[in-house]
Design an enzyme around this catalytic site. Structure first.
Site, mmCIF file in Angstrom:
data_model
loop_
_atom_site.group_PDB
_atom_site.id
_atom_site.type_symbol
_atom_site.label_atom_id
_atom_site.label_comp_id
_atom_site.label_asym_id
_atom_site.label_seq_id
_atom_site.Cartn_x
_atom_site.Cartn_y
_atom_site.Cartn_z
ATOM 1 N N LYS A 1 0.867 -1.175 0.000
ATOM 2 C CA LYS A 1 0.000 0.000 0.000
ATOM 3 C C LYS A 1 0.899 1.219 0.000
ATOM 4 O O LYS A 1 1.715 1.412 0.909
ATOM 5 C CB LYS A 1 -0.889 0.031 1.243
ATOM 6 C CG LYS A 1 -1.914 1.165 1.212
ATOM 7 C CD LYS A 1 -2.957 0.937 0.130
ATOM 8 C CE LYS A 1 -4.000 2.034 0.092
ATOM 9 N NZ LYS A 1 -5.333 1.572 -0.206
ATOM 10 N N SER B 1 -1.478 -1.152 -4.258
ATOM 11 C CA SER B 1 -2.568 -0.192 -4.125
ATOM 12 C C SER B 1 -1.979 1.133 -3.649
ATOM 13 O O SER B 1 -0.878 1.179 -3.106
ATOM 14 C CB SER B 1 -3.613 -0.685 -3.126
ATOM 15 O OG SER B 1 -4.206 -1.892 -3.560
#
Length: 367
Positions: A161, A231
């Site tokens: 992330k 992400s």
């Protein structure tokens, strides 16, 4: 070490009742929780605050039950959320836990191993640049060491992330005399994903290091890692890494396998990864086999050439529905139809993550 994975549903992005029930029953020790990967019902975009909502609720519950400060949890337990549960996808989250056990690993058999790491906080001008790639390389290497995995071939899935650039972050950089790669938040998220994918590819040796340059980003799609799932969002300031693999040094009854997905219709890739774990889809898994699955993780991408197996698709030209929402719903439906369960982590934005126009799938199951 022994790993466990709990797949839990949620009534809304702040609903941690199923996790609380595991704590109450003594099924899961909150001190053993080491990472979370989940799907929330937001839009998946820059302003998808369902991810932050879940993180707030999760960190508060874990702090209460474990006795650890919430700030410490946020700095040590990666909580990676992907917004968008289009179609048959069901909001859910995977809770990863690990504990030291006296039971010896089974000789000759490898079981699920979990490693986590955090990079240092990144200034916005580094997002999507070479410095970003290098930070991910170091974090992936740290996560491998944390999992006790020496051979990159034993790594099957790396979730990163990464932060992105917002208008406020771009202004802050400008005030310091620094320039961001792009001040457009959506584009920044894409650059962050590519930097993360290049970092994973470098760390695991999935592509030649000499070719993984900034000039190759969004250009040389032969450069990719079918083990990278990246992400990006406003809720993080560093790169959070969750690394999953198999190791002979771990015990338990879970293992993970992965396969590339050639495109959004690659049902064969889904069946193949299930077969790697001794699961047979004919065409859908039996209830007994489906019950062995503890997690399904998918990355996908609308083919940038505008065609799928020679036929035109309109995902890239729809001004009403974002292309990533289209592809999440489509691939989520395909995989859910085979698994027989909508609790599938499906994340769009798969640039350099698996084959161009495709992506990857990883499955965790009891063996």
């Amino acid at each position: 070490m022994r790993a466990s994975v709990h797949r839990l549903g949620m009534a809304h992005p702040g609903d941690l009742s199923q996790l609380a029930a595991l704590f109450d029953a003594g099924t899961l020790d909150p001190r053993h929780v080491c990472a979370v990967i989940g799907k929330t019902e937001g839009n998946g975009g820059v302003n998808d605050f369902t991810r932050g909502y879940f993180t707030l609720a999760f960190s508060a519950l874990l702090a209460e039950r474990s006795g650890r400060p919430r700030a410490e949890i946020l700095d040590s337990v990666p909580c990676v959320l992907s917004g968008g549960t289009e179609g048959v996808l069901s909001p859910h989250y995977l809770v990863f836990a690990r504990e030291a056990v006296e039971v010896a690993p089974v000789t000759g058999q490898k079981r699920l191993a979990i490693g986590v790491a955090f990079s240092p906080a990144m200034p916005p001008e580094q997002v999507g640049c070479r410095a970003h790639v290098d930070l991910v390389v170091a974090a992936v290497q740290q996560a491998m060491a944390d999992a006790g995995i020496d051979d990159p071939a034993d790594v099957h899935f790396v979730q990163v992330k990464a932060p992105c650039v917002t208008a406020a972050r771009a202004q802050e950089a400008a005030a310091r005399g620094a320039a961001v790669l792009t001040a457009e938040s959506g584009r920044s998220m894409a650059y962050a994903r590519v930097a993360g994918a290049f970092g994973v590819a470098l760390a695991l040796g999935d592509a030649p290091a000499a070719r993984l340059t900034e000039d190759a980003m969004f250009r040389d799609y032969d450069l990719q890692s079918d083990r990278a799932s990246i992400s990006s969002g406003v809720e993080v300031a560093c790169n959070e890494v969750i690394l999953l693999g198999n190791s002979a040094g771990w015990s338990g009854d879970l293992a993970i396998a992965h396969r590339p997905m050639a495109d959004a219709l690659d049902i064969g890739g889904v069946s193949a990864v299930l077969g790697d774990l001794g699961l047979a889809a004919a065409p859908q898994l039996s209830a007994a086999d489906a019950a062995r699955i503890h997690g399904v993780l998918v990355k996908c991408e609308p083919d940038r050439r505008g065609a799928l197996r020679g036929n035109r698709h309109t995902m890239l030209d729809d001004t009403d529905i974002n292309a990533q929402r289209h592809i999440r719903g489509a691939v989520g439906g395909l995989v859910a139809g085979i698994i027989g369960d909508g609790r599938i982590f499906v994340s769009g934005g798969a640039e350099h993550q698996g084959p161009d126009g495709g992506g990857l799938i990883a499955v965790i199951a009891r063996v």
